[in-house]
Write a protein that holds these residues in place. Structure first.
Motif, short mmCIF file in Angstrom:
data_model
loop_
_atom_site.label_atom_id
_atom_site.label_comp_id
_atom_site.label_asym_id
_atom_site.label_seq_id
_atom_site.Cartn_x
_atom_site.Cartn_y
_atom_site.Cartn_z
N HIS A 31 30.96 26.60 -15.20
CA HIS A 31 29.71 26.17 -15.68
C HIS A 31 29.62 24.73 -15.78
CE1 HIS A 31 28.00 30.15 -16.62
NE2 HIS A 31 29.12 30.01 -17.80
N PHE A 32 28.56 23.96 -15.25
CA PHE A 32 28.52 22.50 -15.47
C PHE A 32 27.54 22.24 -16.90
CE2 PHE A 32 27.85 22.84 -10.69
CZ PHE A 32 29.23 22.54 -10.63
N ARG A 33 28.22 21.66 -17.83
CA ARG A 33 27.81 21.75 -19.27
C ARG A 33 27.12 20.39 -19.72
NH1 ARG A 33 29.74 26.44 -21.91
NH2 ARG A 33 31.30 27.58 -20.79
N LYS A 34 26.11 20.51 -20.65
CA LYS A 34 25.59 19.42 -21.21
C LYS A 34 26.63 18.50 -21.91
CE LYS A 34 20.99 21.39 -21.24
NZ LYS A 34 19.80 21.84 -22.15
N GLY A 35 26.86 17.22 -21.84
CA GLY A 35 27.47 16.55 -22.85
C GLY A 35 28.99 16.37 -22.20
N GLN A 36 28.96 16.80 -20.83
CA GLN A 36 30.29 16.72 -20.19
C GLN A 36 30.23 16.29 -18.82
OE1 GLN A 36 32.23 20.72 -20.41
NE2 GLN A 36 32.23 20.78 -22.50
N LEU A 37 31.35 15.96 -18.25
CA LEU A 37 31.29 15.28 -16.95
C LEU A 37 32.14 16.30 -16.02
CD1 LEU A 37 31.24 13.26 -14.52
CD2 LEU A 37 33.30 12.38 -15.38
N SER A 38 31.19 16.68 -14.95
CA SER A 38 32.00 17.51 -14.09
C SER A 38 32.19 16.96 -12.78
CB SER A 38 31.23 19.05 -13.89
OG SER A 38 31.03 19.64 -15.13
N MET A 39 32.93 17.25 -11.80
CA MET A 39 32.98 16.86 -10.43
C MET A 39 33.06 17.83 -9.52
SD MET A 39 36.08 14.13 -9.32
CE MET A 39 35.52 12.80 -10.40
N ILE A 40 32.43 17.58 -8.48
CA ILE A 40 32.62 18.43 -6.99
C ILE A 40 32.96 17.66 -6.19
CG2 ILE A 40 31.19 19.67 -5.56
CD1 ILE A 40 29.66 18.76 -9.05
N VAL A 41 34.20 18.10 -5.45
CA VAL A 41 34.92 17.46 -4.46
C VAL A 41 34.94 18.30 -3.18
CG1 VAL A 41 37.27 16.27 -3.96
CG2 VAL A 41 36.53 16.34 -6.10
N ALA A 42 34.79 17.46 -2.04
CA ALA A 42 34.84 18.00 -0.63
C ALA A 42 34.93 16.77 0.16
CB ALA A 42 33.67 18.72 -0.41
N PHE A 199 42.95 16.34 3.36
CA PHE A 199 41.77 17.39 3.04
C PHE A 199 40.56 16.79 3.24
CE2 PHE A 199 45.55 18.06 -0.07
CZ PHE A 199 45.76 19.14 0.38
N GLU A 200 40.46 15.52 3.94
CA GLU A 200 39.42 14.90 4.22
C GLU A 200 38.20 15.82 5.05
OE1 GLU A 200 39.57 10.05 3.51
OE2 GLU A 200 40.61 11.04 5.35
N ASP A 201 39.07 16.43 5.98
CA ASP A 201 38.32 17.17 7.01
C ASP A 201 37.34 18.56 6.46
OD1 ASP A 201 40.09 19.17 6.83
OD2 ASP A 201 40.72 19.34 8.47
N GLY A 202 37.57 18.59 5.14
CA GLY A 202 36.81 19.67 4.45
C GLY A 202 37.11 21.16 4.62
N ARG A 212 40.47 12.57 -4.06
CA ARG A 212 40.72 11.07 -3.82
C ARG A 212 40.87 10.39 -5.01
NH1 ARG A 212 37.06 7.75 0.61
NH2 ARG A 212 38.14 5.80 0.39
N GLY A 213 42.01 9.31 -5.05
CA GLY A 213 42.21 8.54 -6.12
C GLY A 213 42.86 9.31 -7.03
N LYS A 214 42.94 10.68 -7.12
CA LYS A 214 43.58 11.36 -8.27
C LYS A 214 42.99 11.25 -9.69
CE LYS A 214 47.98 11.90 -5.89
NZ LYS A 214 47.33 11.88 -4.61
N VAL A 215 41.42 11.07 -9.70
CA VAL A 215 40.81 10.97 -10.93
C VAL A 215 40.43 12.24 -11.45
CG1 VAL A 215 39.98 8.35 -10.37
CG2 VAL A 215 38.85 10.74 -9.41
N SER A 216 41.45 13.08 -11.79
CA SER A 216 41.03 14.38 -12.16
C SER A 216 41.50 14.59 -13.68
CB SER A 216 42.28 15.39 -11.74
OG SER A 216 43.54 14.88 -11.78
N LYS A 217 41.91 13.21 -14.54
CA LYS A 217 42.06 13.63 -15.92
C LYS A 217 40.67 13.54 -16.91
CE LYS A 217 46.57 11.13 -16.02
NZ LYS A 217 47.30 9.85 -16.29
N THR A 218 39.65 12.91 -16.46
CA THR A 218 38.45 12.71 -17.06
C THR A 218 37.60 13.87 -17.16
OG1 THR A 218 38.75 10.35 -16.89
CG2 THR A 218 36.72 11.12 -17.79
N PRO A 219 37.37 14.44 -16.00
CA PRO A 219 36.31 15.43 -15.82
C PRO A 219 36.72 16.72 -16.58
CG PRO A 219 36.57 14.70 -13.72
CD PRO A 219 37.59 13.94 -14.66
N ALA A 220 35.77 17.40 -17.32
CA ALA A 220 36.10 18.66 -17.76
C ALA A 220 35.92 19.70 -17.03
CB ALA A 220 35.02 19.07 -18.69
N VAL A 221 35.32 19.87 -15.75
CA VAL A 221 35.37 20.52 -14.65
C VAL A 221 35.52 20.12 -13.19
CG1 VAL A 221 34.07 22.62 -13.65
CG2 VAL A 221 34.03 22.27 -15.88
#
Length: 265
Positions: A31-42, A199-202, A212-221
């Motif tokens: 789920h994408f939840r209120k009050g949280q940051l989620s990220m979709i990567v492709a 992984f850029e070709d998707g 990209r940028g390995k910014v995975s610590k902050t999002p909840a999902v």
């Protein structure tokens, strides 16, 4: 200061999932939840923006939808309009393009207005942090509340002053800003982001390390998307509220018909 129970009452909607028509997500606790940051990567052109637009458009399969302020810094209004028309009518994108070329869009305009008025769009390229804040203040002044969902498409397009020469720090600061925005507004904040390196070709499954940028610590999902034709694999590589697999090997199947804007899973 406040007690935990006071904080919970004050932020009663925090953690509440937004509406989604994708049953594979609902049934597996994604789920994408209120009050949280989620990220979709492709990778570019893989359908991530279209998928999110479809989720916001349909909500709970037409029974309920979430209000949204969508910052489409990466995609112009012509493309968004075509997608909205397909979602609202079921027409193919080719049919919509023909109607647009013949200036015969009255029925499409009406369908979009009836089904997508809960989404407000902003197409400013490279919006700054202050610009985003000002737009949210304007939204609250107009509607009396913040949007239930805020979309930043794409993360790299959010301008972070003083970080122009450092992509990693810029992406990291952008994530922190969006996480704080989610907490302050109570909105579900969705950031769309690109995969990196091989992984850029998707087409290949993207692990957590492929962000990209390995910014995975902050999002909840974090969901990563891989697509080949109409077969889309949504890998749940991070999920603070449920199951996840950093390798990307636990994925949920979605049938993606980009010609008609249908995503079924």
């Amino acid at each position: 200061m406040q007690s935990l129970t006071q904080a919970l009452r004050r932020n009663a909607a925090s953690g509440e999932p937004i509406m989604s028509p994708v049953q594979a997500f609902n049934e597996n606790g994604v789920h994408f939840r209120k009050g949280q940051l989620s990220m979709i990567v492709a990778g570019p052109g893989s359908g991530k923006s279209y998928l999110i637009q479809a989720i916001l458009h349909h909500g709970d399969r037409g029974r309920a939808v979430n209000s949204c302020l969508y910052f489409s810094a990466d995609t112009g209004p012509d493309v968004i309009y075509k997608r909205a028309a397909c979602l609202a009518t079921g027409y193919t994108s080719s049919a919509v393009e023909d109607m647009m070329a013949n200036h015969n869009t009255e029925s499409i305009d009406q369908a979009i207005h009836q089904t997508e008025s809960h989404i407000t769009w902003n197409f400013t390229p490279n919006p700054s942090e202050q610009y985003v804040i000002d737009e949210l203040k304007a939204y609250e002044g107009t509607y009396g509340h913040f949007p239930e969902v805020i979309v930043m498409d794409n993360l790299k397009d959010l301008y972070i002053e003083g970080m122009e020469a450092d992509e990693f720090r810029s992406l990291e600061e952008a994530c922190i800003f969006l996480k704080n925005l989610a907490k302050l507004t109570g909105s579900a904040v969705l950031a769309l982001h690109h995969a990196g390196g091989a992984f850029e070709d998707g087409t290949a499954i993207i692990p957590l390390s492929g962000v990209r940028g390995k910014v995975s610590k902050t999002p909840a999902v974090i969901l990563t998307l891989a697509r080949s034709g109409s077969d889309m694999k949504a890998s749940v590589v991070k999920n603070r509220n449920g199951r996840a697999d950093q390798s990307g090997k636990w994925w949920l199947p979605i049938h993606a018909d980009l010609e008609r804007g249908k995503f079924e899973g």
